[in-house]
Design a protein around this motif. Structure first.
Motif, PDB file in Angstrom:
ATOM      1  N   VAL A 193       0.849  -1.193   0.000  1.00 28.99           N
ATOM      2  CA  VAL A 193       0.000   0.000   0.000  1.00 28.99           C
ATOM      3  C   VAL A 193       0.888   1.247   0.000  1.00 28.99           C
ATOM      4  O   VAL A 193       2.051   1.182   0.361  1.00 28.99           O
ATOM      5  N   LEU A 194       0.312   2.358  -0.400  1.00 24.86           N
ATOM      6  CA  LEU A 194       1.024   3.627  -0.383  1.00 24.86           C
ATOM      7  C   LEU A 194       0.414   4.546   0.664  1.00 24.86           C
ATOM      8  O   LEU A 194      -0.806   4.584   0.824  1.00 24.86           O
ATOM      9  N   PRO A 195       1.238   5.331   1.349  1.00 27.56           N
ATOM     10  CA  PRO A 195       0.714   6.282   2.323  1.00 27.56           C
ATOM     11  C   PRO A 195       0.129   7.513   1.628  1.00 27.56           C
ATOM     12  O   PRO A 195       0.574   7.904   0.554  1.00 27.56           O
ATOM     13  N   VAL A 196      -0.870   8.105   2.258  1.00 26.20           N
ATOM     14  CA  VAL A 196      -1.446   9.370   1.804  1.00 26.20           C
ATOM     15  C   VAL A 196      -1.256  10.374   2.926  1.00 26.20           C
ATOM     16  O   VAL A 196      -1.761  10.188   4.029  1.00 26.20           O
ATOM     17  N   VAL A 197      -0.526  11.445   2.649  1.00 22.35           N
ATOM     18  CA  VAL A 197      -0.300  12.495   3.623  1.00 22.35           C
ATOM     19  C   VAL A 197      -1.508  13.435   3.566  1.00 22.35           C
ATOM     20  O   VAL A 197      -1.825  13.981   2.516  1.00 22.35           O
ATOM     21  N   LYS A 198      -2.180  13.575   4.697  1.00 23.54           N
ATOM     22  CA  LYS A 198      -3.359  14.425   4.703  1.00 23.54           C
ATOM     23  C   LYS A 198      -3.532  15.088   6.054  1.00 23.54           C
ATOM     24  O   LYS A 198      -2.963  14.618   7.035  1.00 23.54           O
ATOM     25  N   HIS A 199      -4.208  16.122   6.083  1.00 27.54           N
ATOM     26  CA  HIS A 199      -4.910  16.936   5.114  1.00 27.54           C
ATOM     27  C   HIS A 199      -4.112  18.225   4.949  1.00 27.54           C
ATOM     28  O   HIS A 199      -4.056  19.026   5.882  1.00 27.54           O
ATOM     29  N   MET A 200      -3.513  18.431   3.791  1.00 23.39           N
ATOM     30  CA  MET A 200      -2.635  19.563   3.541  1.00 23.39           C
ATOM     31  C   MET A 200      -3.425  20.847   3.343  1.00 23.39           C
ATOM     32  O   MET A 200      -4.431  20.808   2.649  1.00 23.39           O
ATOM     33  N   PRO A 201      -2.957  21.961   3.883  1.00 22.83           N
ATOM     34  CA  PRO A 201      -1.731  22.178   4.641  1.00 22.83           C
ATOM     35  C   PRO A 201      -1.898  22.073   6.159  1.00 22.83           C
ATOM     36  O   PRO A 201      -1.096  22.594   6.918  1.00 22.83           O
ATOM     37  N   GLY A 202      -2.932  21.387   6.613  1.00 22.95           N
ATOM     38  CA  GLY A 202      -3.134  21.186   8.042  1.00 22.95           C
ATOM     39  C   GLY A 202      -4.606  21.218   8.392  1.00 22.95           C
ATOM     40  O   GLY A 202      -5.380  21.944   7.772  1.00 22.95           O
ATOM     41  N   HIS A 203      -4.980  20.403   9.372  1.00 20.51           N
ATOM     42  CA  HIS A 203      -6.391  20.328   9.777  1.00 20.51           C
ATOM     43  C   HIS A 203      -6.531  20.452  11.288  1.00 20.51           C
ATOM     44  O   HIS A 203      -7.633  20.496  11.827  1.00 20.51           O
ATOM     45  N   GLY A 204      -5.402  20.512  11.986  1.00 23.84           N
ATOM     46  CA  GLY A 204      -5.428  20.470  13.440  1.00 23.84           C
ATOM     47  C   GLY A 204      -6.098  21.649  14.113  1.00 23.84           C
ATOM     48  O   GLY A 204      -6.588  21.536  15.229  1.00 23.84           O
ATOM     49  N   ARG A 205      -6.139  22.799  13.459  1.00 22.66           N
ATOM     50  CA  ARG A 205      -6.750  23.984  14.064  1.00 22.66           C
ATOM     51  C   ARG A 205      -8.224  24.127  13.701  1.00 22.66           C
ATOM     52  O   ARG A 205      -8.891  25.056  14.149  1.00 22.66           O
ATOM     53  N   ALA A 206      -8.733  23.224  12.877  1.00 22.35           N
ATOM     54  CA  ALA A 206     -10.140  23.307  12.460  1.00 22.35           C
ATOM     55  C   ALA A 206     -11.043  23.113  13.669  1.00 22.35           C
ATOM     56  O   ALA A 206     -10.894  22.158  14.421  1.00 22.35           O
ATOM     57  N   PHE A 243       2.786  23.559   9.115  1.00 25.05           N
ATOM     58  CA  PHE A 243       3.342  23.016   7.885  1.00 25.05           C
ATOM     59  C   PHE A 243       4.529  22.090   8.127  1.00 25.05           C
ATOM     60  O   PHE A 243       4.919  21.340   7.239  1.00 25.05           O
ATOM     61  N   ALA A 244       5.110  22.120   9.307  1.00 22.61           N
ATOM     62  CA  ALA A 244       6.322  21.340   9.599  1.00 22.61           C
ATOM     63  C   ALA A 244       6.166  19.848   9.323  1.00 22.61           C
ATOM     64  O   ALA A 244       7.029  19.248   8.666  1.00 22.61           O
ATOM     65  N   PRO A 245       5.091  19.188   9.776  1.00 24.26           N
ATOM     66  CA  PRO A 245       4.980  17.754   9.492  1.00 24.26           C
ATOM     67  C   PRO A 245       4.877  17.460   7.994  1.00 24.26           C
ATOM     68  O   PRO A 245       5.386  16.457   7.512  1.00 24.26           O
ATOM     69  N   PHE A 246       4.224  18.370   7.272  1.00 28.35           N
ATOM     70  CA  PHE A 246       4.076  18.166   5.835  1.00 28.35           C
ATOM     71  C   PHE A 246       5.405  18.362   5.100  1.00 28.35           C
ATOM     72  O   PHE A 246       5.697  17.643   4.141  1.00 28.35           O
ATOM     73  N   ARG A 247       6.204  19.334   5.552  1.00 30.30           N
ATOM     74  CA  ARG A 247       7.542  19.500   4.952  1.00 30.30           C
ATOM     75  C   ARG A 247       8.374  18.240   5.180  1.00 30.30           C
ATOM     76  O   ARG A 247       9.099  17.797   4.293  1.00 30.30           O
ATOM     77  N   ILE A 263       1.708  27.211  -1.205  1.00 35.06           N
ATOM     78  CA  ILE A 263       1.954  26.541   0.070  1.00 35.06           C
ATOM     79  C   ILE A 263       2.252  25.060  -0.129  1.00 35.06           C
ATOM     80  O   ILE A 263       3.341  24.584   0.204  1.00 35.06           O
ATOM     81  N   VAL A 264       1.304  24.316  -0.680  1.00 39.04           N
ATOM     82  CA  VAL A 264       1.503  22.860  -0.808  1.00 39.04           C
ATOM     83  C   VAL A 264       2.680  22.558  -1.732  1.00 39.04           C
ATOM     84  O   VAL A 264       3.591  21.814  -1.362  1.00 39.04           O
ATOM     85  N   ARG A 265       2.677  23.122  -2.927  1.00 39.24           N
ATOM     86  CA  ARG A 265       3.750  22.858  -3.888  1.00 39.24           C
ATOM     87  C   ARG A 265       4.988  23.709  -3.602  1.00 39.24           C
ATOM     88  O   ARG A 265       6.105  23.267  -3.845  1.00 39.24           O
ATOM     89  N   GLY A 266       4.800  24.913  -3.061  1.00 37.63           N
ATOM     90  CA  GLY A 266       5.908  25.830  -2.813  1.00 37.63           C
ATOM     91  C   GLY A 266       6.537  25.667  -1.447  1.00 37.63           C
ATOM     92  O   GLY A 266       7.540  24.967  -1.289  1.00 37.63           O
ATOM     93  N   THR A 267       5.956  26.287  -0.443  1.00 38.86           N
ATOM     94  CA  THR A 267       6.522  26.284   0.914  1.00 38.86           C
ATOM     95  C   THR A 267       6.747  24.869   1.450  1.00 38.86           C
ATOM     96  O   THR A 267       7.807  24.575   1.995  1.00 38.86           O
ATOM     97  N   ILE A 268       5.754  24.021   1.302  1.00 37.92           N
ATOM     98  CA  ILE A 268       5.884  22.638   1.788  1.00 37.92           C
ATOM     99  C   ILE A 268       6.779  21.828   0.859  1.00 37.92           C
ATOM    100  O   ILE A 268       7.564  21.003   1.311  1.00 37.92           O
ATOM    101  N   GLY A 269       6.686  22.058  -0.437  1.00 37.62           N
ATOM    102  CA  GLY A 269       7.545  21.358  -1.395  1.00 37.62           C
ATOM    103  C   GLY A 269       7.033  19.996  -1.818  1.00 37.62           C
ATOM    104  O   GLY A 269       7.786  19.169  -2.332  1.00 37.62           O
ATOM    105  N   PHE A 270       5.739  19.756  -1.662  1.00 41.34           N
ATOM    106  CA  PHE A 270       5.158  18.468  -2.051  1.00 41.34           C
ATOM    107  C   PHE A 270       4.963  18.426  -3.564  1.00 41.34           C
ATOM    108  O   PHE A 270       4.320  19.302  -4.139  1.00 41.34           O
ATOM    109  N   ASP A 271       5.525  17.405  -4.212  1.00 40.32           N
ATOM    110  CA  ASP A 271       5.359  17.259  -5.656  1.00 40.32           C
ATOM    111  C   ASP A 271       4.756  15.907  -6.019  1.00 40.32           C
ATOM    112  O   ASP A 271       4.809  15.479  -7.156  1.00 40.32           O
ATOM    113  N   GLY A 272       4.150  15.234  -5.049  1.00 38.26           N
ATOM    114  CA  GLY A 272       3.481  13.970  -5.333  1.00 38.26           C
ATOM    115  C   GLY A 272       2.101  14.207  -5.912  1.00 38.26           C
ATOM    116  O   GLY A 272       1.693  15.343  -6.183  1.00 38.26           O
TER     117      GLY A 272
END
Length: 174
Positions: A2-15, A38-42, A76-85
């Motif tokens: 299986v493949l991991p899915v990183v979620k929920h970008m850029p963060g859901h903890g403050r919702a 954003f730290a965990p996502f980076r 943010i997702v593609r830039g600051t975090i740098g996620f390209d998946g």
């Protein structure tokens, strides 16, 4: 296998509300979001799959949730975090988003999601979403292929009975 899915970008903890039912709005300053949220996502930016958050971050884009915000996905997702998946929307049938399901699908793809997810299994809704999404091509197709290339065969067959017992033990200690 299986493949991991990183979620929920850029963060859901403050919702403060459940995005299945309504749209969360986060009023945290950008500097705090970048430093903390954003730290965990980076740290996980090299993962093959990611999912957006149906959350408005007023410091990033006060008018759109991340799923439909080109600024958040690009900057943010593609830039600051740098996620390209491969980036997928969260479930479009959740109540956090406005518009028809077709409009939600179009908006998430226009914002930069590679895939628009619809997860409740209602055929009429799936058809509405499918009518609005193109065949996977270009950069989204390349990201999809790169993610799938990371799949590996399990080192041993999974003993589901043993796994269920272990899972039940973990739940009992939680």
């Amino acid at each position: 296998g299986v493949l991991p899915v990183v979620k929920h970008m850029p963060g859901h903890g403050r919702a403060g509300v459940d995005s299945h039912k309504s749209l969360p709005v986060v009023d945290t300053p950008r500097a705090d979001l970048e430093r903390i949220d954003f730290a965990p996502f980076r740290a996980l930016r090299q993962m093959p799959l990611g999912m957006t958050a149906h959350v408005v971050y007023t410091a990033l884009d006060p008018g759109n949730p991340a799923t439909t915000s080109a600024a958040i996905i690009r900057d943010i997702v593609r830039g600051t975090i740098g996620f390209d998946g491969l980036l997928m929307s969260d479930d479009l049938s959740m109540q956090a988003l406005n518009g028809t399901l077709g409009e939600r699908a179009s908006a998430s793809l226009a914002a930069g999601c590679d895939l628009a997810l619809h997860c409740n299994g209602r055929m009429a809704e799936m058809e509405e979403v499918a009518a609005e999404v193109p065949v996977l091509s270009g950069k989204p197709l390349a990201r999809s292929k790169a993610a799938l290339a990371r799949l590996t065969e399990p080192s041993a067959p999974v003993d589901t009975d043993s796994a269920y017992v272990k899972f039940s033990e973990w739940l009992a200690t939680a």
